[in-house]
Design a protein around this motif. Structure first.
Motif, PDB file in Angstrom:
ATOM      1  N   VAL A  40      13.388  40.436  53.528  1.00 41.88           N
ATOM      2  CA  VAL A  40      12.437  41.034  52.581  1.00 41.88           C
ATOM      3  C   VAL A  40      11.021  40.912  53.115  1.00 41.88           C
ATOM      4  N   ALA A  41      10.676  39.751  53.665  1.00 37.49           N
ATOM      5  CA  ALA A  41       9.333  39.559  54.226  1.00 37.49           C
ATOM      6  C   ALA A  41       9.091  40.503  55.403  1.00 37.49           C
ATOM      7  N   TYR A  99       6.301  43.386  55.711  1.00 38.87           N
ATOM      8  CA  TYR A  99       5.431  43.461  56.873  1.00 38.87           C
ATOM      9  C   TYR A  99       5.442  44.854  57.495  1.00 38.87           C
ATOM     10  N   ILE A 100       6.623  45.439  57.624  1.00 42.09           N
ATOM     11  CA  ILE A 100       6.735  46.784  58.203  1.00 42.09           C
ATOM     12  C   ILE A 100       5.997  47.805  57.348  1.00 42.09           C
ATOM     13  N   ILE A 101       6.106  47.676  56.032  1.00 46.95           N
ATOM     14  CA  ILE A 101       5.451  48.624  55.142  1.00 46.95           C
ATOM     15  C   ILE A 101       3.941  48.508  55.202  1.00 46.95           C
TER      16      ILE A 101
END
Length: 75
Positions: free
Chosen positions: A65-66, A70-72
């Motif tokens: 999820v983290a 981060y990608i978003i």
């Protein structure tokens, strides 16, 4: 407007596999946490192993999820 159907199919496939994997790992964490409670009355190292495995599964889910966040939010 032209749609790249191959790229769309790849995104769909990767999303489907990642979703199934993440739900499966979370389910293993829940099963490990619940089996540790039922075996704690009997004692032994099985409950410790189940609890450790469930913590590892939950940590993997949190890391996934983290990474997604981060990608978003990455520039």
């Amino acid at each position: 407007m032209d749609i790249d159907w191959a790229a769309l199919g790849q995104v769909f496939g990767v999303s489907l596999v990642a979703t199934i994997a993440l739900v499966g790992v979370f389910t293993l964490g829940i099963v490990g946490a619940s089996s540790g409670r039922t075996q704690s009355a009997h004692g032994g190292g099985a409950s410790v192993l189940a609890r450790t495995g469930s913590y590892a599964c939950f940590a993997l889910c949190a890391a996934a999820v983290a990474y997604g966040i981060y990608i978003i939010t990455a520039p």
